[in-house]
Each structure stands twice: as C-alpha cells, then as structure tokens.
Design a protein around this motif. Structure first.
Motif, PDB file in Angstrom:
ATOM      1  N   ARG A 105       0.827  -1.202   0.000  1.00  0.00           N
ATOM      2  CA  ARG A 105       0.000   0.000   0.000  1.00  0.00           C
ATOM      3  C   ARG A 105       0.864   1.255   0.000  1.00  0.00           C
ATOM      4  O   ARG A 105       0.612   2.219  -0.719  1.00  0.00           O
ATOM      5  CB  ARG A 105      -0.907   0.053   1.236  1.00  0.00           C
ATOM      6  N   TYR A 106       1.904   1.238   0.826  1.00  0.00           N
ATOM      7  CA  TYR A 106       2.700   2.448   1.030  1.00  0.00           C
ATOM      8  C   TYR A 106       3.746   2.677  -0.058  1.00  0.00           C
ATOM      9  O   TYR A 106       4.581   3.567   0.071  1.00  0.00           O
ATOM     10  CB  TYR A 106       3.317   2.446   2.427  1.00  0.00           C
ATOM     11  N   LYS A 107       3.663   1.928  -1.125  1.00  0.00           N
ATOM     12  CA  LYS A 107       4.452   2.274  -2.315  1.00  0.00           C
ATOM     13  C   LYS A 107       3.867   3.496  -3.013  1.00  0.00           C
ATOM     14  O   LYS A 107       4.557   4.163  -3.784  1.00  0.00           O
ATOM     15  CB  LYS A 107       4.486   1.091  -3.290  1.00  0.00           C
ATOM     16  N   MET A 108       2.603   3.779  -2.769  1.00  0.00           N
ATOM     17  CA  MET A 108       1.926   4.893  -3.417  1.00  0.00           C
ATOM     18  C   MET A 108       2.301   6.210  -2.727  1.00  0.00           C
ATOM     19  O   MET A 108       2.236   6.323  -1.498  1.00  0.00           O
ATOM     20  CB  MET A 108       0.411   4.677  -3.360  1.00  0.00           C
ATOM     21  N   LEU A 109       2.683   7.196  -3.514  1.00  0.00           N
ATOM     22  CA  LEU A 109       3.075   8.487  -2.954  1.00  0.00           C
ATOM     23  C   LEU A 109       1.963   9.104  -2.120  1.00  0.00           C
ATOM     24  O   LEU A 109       2.224   9.741  -1.100  1.00  0.00           O
ATOM     25  CB  LEU A 109       3.467   9.455  -4.074  1.00  0.00           C
ATOM     26  N   ALA A 110       0.716   8.928  -2.554  1.00  0.00           N
ATOM     27  CA  ALA A 110      -0.402   9.509  -1.811  1.00  0.00           C
ATOM     28  C   ALA A 110      -0.484   8.916  -0.414  1.00  0.00           C
ATOM     29  O   ALA A 110      -0.718   9.636   0.579  1.00  0.00           O
ATOM     30  CB  ALA A 110      -1.709   9.292  -2.572  1.00  0.00           C
ATOM     31  N   TYR A 111      -0.286   7.601  -0.299  1.00  0.00           N
ATOM     32  CA  TYR A 111      -0.266   6.974   1.021  1.00  0.00           C
ATOM     33  C   TYR A 111       0.852   7.565   1.877  1.00  0.00           C
ATOM     34  O   TYR A 111       0.660   7.908   3.048  1.00  0.00           O
ATOM     35  CB  TYR A 111      -0.048   5.465   0.879  1.00  0.00           C
ATOM     36  N   GLN A 112       2.038   7.657   1.295  1.00  0.00           N
ATOM     37  CA  GLN A 112       3.190   8.159   2.038  1.00  0.00           C
ATOM     38  C   GLN A 112       2.956   9.590   2.516  1.00  0.00           C
ATOM     39  O   GLN A 112       3.225   9.925   3.684  1.00  0.00           O
ATOM     40  CB  GLN A 112       4.433   8.095   1.151  1.00  0.00           C
ATOM     41  N   GLN A 113       2.438  10.425   1.626  1.00  0.00           N
ATOM     42  CA  GLN A 113       2.219  11.822   2.001  1.00  0.00           C
ATOM     43  C   GLN A 113       1.145  11.933   3.086  1.00  0.00           C
ATOM     44  O   GLN A 113       1.273  12.727   4.016  1.00  0.00           O
ATOM     45  CB  GLN A 113       1.802  12.643   0.783  1.00  0.00           C
ATOM     46  N   TRP A 114       0.096  11.127   2.955  1.00  0.00           N
ATOM     47  CA  TRP A 114      -0.986  11.165   3.946  1.00  0.00           C
ATOM     48  C   TRP A 114      -0.437  10.850   5.344  1.00  0.00           C
ATOM     49  O   TRP A 114      -0.738  11.539   6.323  1.00  0.00           O
ATOM     50  CB  TRP A 114      -2.067  10.166   3.539  1.00  0.00           C
ATOM     51  N   ARG A 115       0.386   9.814   5.446  1.00  0.00           N
ATOM     52  CA  ARG A 115       0.958   9.454   6.743  1.00  0.00           C
ATOM     53  C   ARG A 115       1.919  10.525   7.246  1.00  0.00           C
ATOM     54  O   ARG A 115       1.936  10.840   8.445  1.00  0.00           O
ATOM     55  CB  ARG A 115       1.665   8.106   6.664  1.00  0.00           C
ATOM     56  N   ASP A 116       2.690  11.088   6.343  1.00  0.00           N
ATOM     57  CA  ASP A 116       3.612  12.161   6.746  1.00  0.00           C
ATOM     58  C   ASP A 116       2.840  13.346   7.328  1.00  0.00           C
ATOM     59  O   ASP A 116       3.242  13.929   8.355  1.00  0.00           O
ATOM     60  CB  ASP A 116       4.449  12.625   5.554  1.00  0.00           C
ATOM     61  N   LEU A 117       1.745  13.717   6.696  1.00  0.00           N
ATOM     62  CA  LEU A 117       0.940  14.840   7.184  1.00  0.00           C
ATOM     63  C   LEU A 117       0.313  14.509   8.540  1.00  0.00           C
ATOM     64  O   LEU A 117       0.180  15.391   9.396  1.00  0.00           O
ATOM     65  CB  LEU A 117      -0.139  15.196   6.162  1.00  0.00           C
ATOM     66  N   HIS A 118      -0.046  13.255   8.732  1.00  0.00           N
ATOM     67  CA  HIS A 118      -0.544  12.835  10.052  1.00  0.00           C
ATOM     68  C   HIS A 118       0.547  12.992  11.104  1.00  0.00           C
ATOM     69  O   HIS A 118       0.313  13.559  12.186  1.00  0.00           O
ATOM     70  CB  HIS A 118      -1.018  11.385   9.995  1.00  0.00           C
ATOM     71  N   ASN A 119       1.739  12.491  10.798  1.00  0.00           N
ATOM     72  CA  ASN A 119       2.840  12.570  11.761  1.00  0.00           C
ATOM     73  C   ASN A 119       3.214  14.011  12.074  1.00  0.00           C
ATOM     74  O   ASN A 119       3.696  14.312  13.178  1.00  0.00           O
ATOM     75  CB  ASN A 119       4.055  11.816  11.223  1.00  0.00           C
ATOM     76  N   GLU A 120       2.979  14.896  11.124  1.00  0.00           N
ATOM     77  CA  GLU A 120       3.294  16.321  11.316  1.00  0.00           C
ATOM     78  C   GLU A 120       2.135  17.095  11.939  1.00  0.00           C
ATOM     79  O   GLU A 120       2.253  18.308  12.180  1.00  0.00           O
ATOM     80  CB  GLU A 120       3.660  16.941   9.960  1.00  0.00           C
ATOM     81  N   GLY A 121       1.020  16.405  12.207  1.00  0.00           N
ATOM     82  CA  GLY A 121      -0.122  17.063  12.823  1.00  0.00           C
ATOM     83  C   GLY A 121      -0.819  18.053  11.910  1.00  0.00           C
ATOM     84  O   GLY A 121      -1.421  19.026  12.386  1.00  0.00           O
TER      85      GLY A 121
END
Length: 618
Positions: free
Chosen positions: A373-389
């Motif tokens: 799932r996390y090969k997709m850039l959208a997945y990666q960015q979504w999680r990054d934005l979560h981690n950054e609040g």
C-alpha cells in the motif's frame, strides 16, 4: 429391423439428444466478462458525476442494465475472485485470506461454476488472471492463459463463456516516483473531486487524475472487445458483463470495507436475441443489491444450466427471475481479514442506506503498515501529514484507533466519515443491524474466529465440514469477541472467565475483547500476566497487546518469545502484525528491535514474513 426396434432407437436417440451437454449457440447464449482491476463506482461518470467518461461502457448500458448497487464481498483481488468463481462467502469456505498460506479445498460436491457450463457444452476460457484461494479442479476451464480466447472454440456453433481481466487500472499503475508528477495527464488535476477524508494536495489530485486516465484506457479495452464480437457476428448472441473486481484504488479503498473498497461498477449488455431472458427494459437501472456470490448463478440461470446446491448466491437475471424481487434486495455482507502481511479482522453489513462495520480489533488503525500500500506516494504523504499534525479530524481518522462498531447513513454521509453508533437516535437501529450481522456470522459459521493458524493446521482439507463440526464452539468465540460491546463493568467477569479458560482460543478472544477497553481494563492485568509465559504464540501475542494497551508494562520480551515460537506462516504473520502495531503505535516506548527477532529459518523465505521483518529493521 422391425418397427418396434426402430421406434425404440429413435426414442433413445431423442433422449440422448435432450440430455447431451453439447448444444449450439442457437440454443444458448454466450457470455463475456470484462473485469477491470481495483475499480470502484466513483471513478466512472456513468455511476458518479465526478468520474471519468467511459463512452464504450456507457454504450453497453444503453443496450443493457446498470446495477447501481453491485458489491464485491471483499476489497482485495484473491478473496473477491474466489468469491466470484465459487459463488460462496469466503469466511464460510476458508478462502478469506489474501494471499492464502494454504489452498482451501472446495466444499464437498461443489465445483467452481464454469465447470457446470463446460459440462453443458460451453467452451470456457479465462484470460488470464485466476488468483483463487481454493483448489481448482481440472474441468473448470478449457483454457486459462494469456492466449486463452473464445475464438479458439472447437466449432463456430459452440457457445462460450470467456473472462477478460484488464490490469490497466491495477493499484500498481499508481506506484510512480515523484518525477512522474511533472508529466501531464489527460484529466485536469484541478478539476477532480477529492473525498473529504483526503488532504487536498498536489499529490492526491495528480494521483486521482492519473487514475481517471487509466479508466479511460480500460474503456478502450471494452470498446475493442465489443468490436471483436461485432465483427464475428456474436455481439447479439452474447451477454457482456463489465465490472470491477473490487473497489479501489486510492488510499482507504482497496483493503477496506468502506463503500470505496466494496462497491463496484456493473453493467450487463443484453443481446437482442436473448432479450426475452431479461424481464427489464434495455437502458434501465436498478438499485437492487447484487453481490459477487450472485454472479455465477446468474450466468447459469441465463444459460439455463442447473444451479448447484451448496452455494450462497442467487441469480439476478434469467428466465423466472423476478425483477421486482431483485429490485427489493437491500442487504450485502463484507469481509476483510489478512491482506499480504497486514491483518485486521473486520466485517460489514449494509442494509439499504445504513452501513454497519464491526471492527473486532479496533485498536489497530486503518493506516497500519502494509508495504505494498505504502508504495503509493499519496499513502506516504498522507501518513507524513498525520505525523506532522497537519490533518483535520476527518482526514486523521485513518491513522487513529477505530471504534468497536460504526454505523453510517450513506444517504447523508456517502463517504462514511460520521459514525452514528453512539447517537441515541440510532440505538434501536444499531441493535437490530448488529444482531443481524451476528446471526449471519454464526450461521455460516465464520471460520476467521478459529484463526488462520487454526484452519491451516486442522481444516483446509475440508473447511466447510470443519466449520459445521465446530459451529457451536465458533459461536462461543463470537460471543466472547462481542464482550467488547458491553460496558467494562458488565463485561469484566465474563472476560476474566474467558482469559482463565482452558481453551487457548477462548483465551485468545477474551484477550482481544479486553484490549478493546484499553486502560479501563487494567484490573484484568493480574489475570493476563501469567499468559505472557504460555507456549501458544498467539495467546502470548494477545497478552502482550493487552499489557501494552492497558498498562505501562513493557511486554516486548514476551512478544519476542512468541515470535521465536512460531512454527507456521500464519502464526508468524499474526505475531509480526502485533510487533508492527507496538513499534509504530506507542512512540518510542515499545519500539521493536529487529535484531531480537528470531524466527525459524523455514519461515524467513516467506515473502510476507520478510516484508514485516524488513520494515521493522528500517
């Protein structure tokens, strides 16, 4: 030869002719299935005004029927495709895990449905994806390969059933590097409509626009197949089904029991010659619910081939099928278990516009790591934005613990972001739909409550028989799991009883239910602690999860022991799933040290096991 003998031979000849499976196309229609991978209704203009144009699919609908509420029962290919080909709910027959650790035997006396067409004289072909979780008999397909084609049938008069899968819309088409964002798309990213649970970013807009382009490419495949049938003079003798093999494919769809993961486009083009088999106007639409278990019996009904007993589906087209009854169908069942290395047991039941989701392990967030799932850039960015609040509450739901149960009103909330389960106005409705789901789980019974490891060791040679033999016991496990629905004070005595049971599986489910209460269940910790020393890896794993969720203790030593005690792949994947949950879900408190993972060497060549270990070692 006397007249009596001649008459007798004539009678025998006529009798053989009537029962012979070899029939002409003049006697029975052809069928072509076109499946596009990972594609839900939201991506096609024919089903959603925000979707991509698909003129060839729309043309099929003009000469056919659009099913606006068609559902895959599972949101991933192997489980969905096995449901299609068997006409059986996967948790009843042991085919619910993607991908299978062991093939399940077909239910006794039952074949994959194309075998019945083949017995009736059909030429059956599949081009080319199978991806079944059940063992296929040799009589299902005449040909199943990248070269398989209805054009290779032995005689022009031989009726055919042909399946085509196009991979153009597969999830992997969105596994592109950042440099691809500079490439233009036919679809304007600024004009796409993002659901509210996505952050509105360039990456998400580009990903959705790119996927709309893939849908238009799929539509061209449909047009080419129609042209081939037309040139061969077979179009008006062929029922043509176009549908997605399950929902997808942007985040929160494939792999999840939301409508985006289950609801699929379905259009059936009806040939002129066989309009009489369909009691509907061409160009019409229906809101009647149809599920993947229904597709096989529908083809058999249209072909006038006897539908076998022992399946779960019902035909929605064919002579004698009541269109009003089909229009009145309003219930669909969904299931999600293991997807590659990620596991999270979830069941859903939609009745009309009310959607119920039962999360049996709600402490696992939807965003739990799955490498593919996390090969997709959208997945990666979504999680990054979560981690950054940087996400709002709706966008952040994907990365936080779920509720034990959720109820959505799809009429007012089509994206399933407003959970009504705690709303007193819906308490009666919630109780009714919850009871209906429990009834269905126990009636099958749902084999996931026996765990994948338990099935692997004891049941895969005849999962259905094993389920019937242990129906009462599985029902008890479901009851234990449902203790999480009670207030803790009411559930505590029964939880303690389950955790102290002599049955490891009652302990297992008692611990899961206790985990759902988090710190409120801390009074059970003295009962749970001894289980950290048990030999059964899955019980130890659940006890470790409980101590992490309910107390400040460090259960990692027990979890490492559980990992080293695993002997089969399903055990290892289940325990490593928990390891990733601890590693990612508790900050620095419970980070897993990959160097302390000691699995038997025989398990280290398993792809999904390796994925977990590699992730923990990053």
């Amino acid at each position: 030869m006397n007249h009596a003998q001649s008459a007798m031979r004539l009678c025998i000849y006529l009798l053989l002719f009537m029962v012979s499976p070899c029939v002409n196309a003049a006697d029975r229609p052809n069928f072509v299935w076109i499946m596009s991978e990972d594609n839900s209704t939201s991506y096609l203009r024919h089903f959603d005004t925000n979707g991509a144009p698909a003129p060839h699919i729309e043309a099929l609908a003009e000469h056919g029927i659009t099913f606006d509420r068609a559902f895959s029962c599972a949101p991933v290919c192997s489980v969905a495709r096995t449901t299609l080909i068997t006409s059986c709910y996967a948790p009843r027959i042991g085919t619910q895990y993607h991908r299978r650790s062991k093939m399940a035997a077909m239910p006794s006396g039952l074949k994959m449905f194309p075998a019945y067409l083949r017995q009736a004289g059909y030429y059956t072909t599949n081009n080319s994806k199978e991806d079944y979780n059940a063992t296929k008999s040799d009589d299902v397909w005449d040909a199943s390969s990248k070269k398989a084609s209805w054009k290779n049938r032995p005689e022009p008069s031989t009726p055919f059933f042909h399946v085509v899968t196009t991979t153009l819309s597969h999830e992997s088409s969105l596994h592109f590097p950042e440099t691809t964002l500079k490439e233009s798309t036919k679809t304007d990213p600024s004009q796409v409509s993002l659901p509210p649970y996505f952050p509105d970013t360039e990456v998400f807009r580009y990903t959705l626009a790119r996927y709309h382009d893939r849908i238009m490419a799929v539509d061209n495949v449909v047009g080419k197949i129609v042209e081939e049938l037309t040139q061969a003079g077979e179009l008006e003798n062929t029922f043509l089904f176009y549908f997605g093999d399950h929902g997808g494919v942007l985040p929160r769809s494939k792999g999840y029991l939301f409508e985006s993961g289950l609801r699929v486009p379905l259009v059936v083009r009806v040939p002129e010659k066989w309009k009489g088999s369909v009691a509907r106007e061409l160009g019409s639409r229906t809101d009647g619910f149809v599920e993947f278990v229904d597709f096989g019996p529908t083809v058999l009904k249209l072909a006038e081939v006897e539908i076998p007993s022992g399946i779960d589906g019902n035909p929605f087209l064919g002579k004698g099928t009541d269109a009003k009854e089909v229009d009145g169908r309003n219930e669909t069942f969904g299931y999600a278990d293991r997807f590659d290395e990620k596991t999270d047991l979830v069941r859903s039941l939609r009745i009309g516009d009310l959607k119920y989701i039962r999360n049996f392990e709600p402490y696992y967030p939807d965003g739990l790591q799955n490498n593919y799932r996390y090969k997709m850039l959208a997945y990666q960015q979504w999680r990054d934005l979560h981690n950054e609040g940087k996400l709002n509450k709706v966008q952040d739901q994907f990365f936080v613990p779920k509720t034990v149960e959720a109820l959505y009103d799809l009429q007012s909330d089509p994206h399933e972001v407003h959970n009504l389960a705690s709303d007193p106005k819906f308490s009666k409705t919630l109780a009714q739909i919850r009871a209906r789901l429990n009834e269905r789980l126990k009636a099958m019974p749902d084999l996931s409550f026996a765990t994948e490891a338990g099935l692997y060791n004891m049941a895969m040679d005849n999962p259905v028989a094993a389920g019937q033999k242990h129906r009462e016991g599985i029902g008890r496990l479901i009851d234990i799991a449902n203790l999480s629905l009670l207030p803790f004070a009411e559930a505590e005595p029964k939880l303690r009883q389950a955790i102290e049971s002599k049955s490891p599986w009652e302990q297992y489910w008692g611990l899961i239910a206790a985990c759902c209460f988090g710190p409120d269940a801390a009074p059970l910790s003295d009962t749970v602690k001894p289980l950290l020393e048990k030999a059964q890896p899955l019980v130890v794993m659940r006890a470790a999860e409980f101590m992490a969720l309910a107390t400040d203790d460090d259960p990692r030593p027990a979890l490492y022991r559980a990992i080293s005690g695993c002997s089969i792949e399903p055990e290892a994947l289940r325990v490593l799933n928990s390891a990733v949950f601890l590693h990612d879900g508790f900050g620095d408190r419970l980070r897993i040290n990959a160097s302390e993972i000691n699995l038997p060497e025989a398990l280290m060549d398993k792809r999904d096991v390796t994925n977990r270990v590699e992730y923990l070692g990053r």
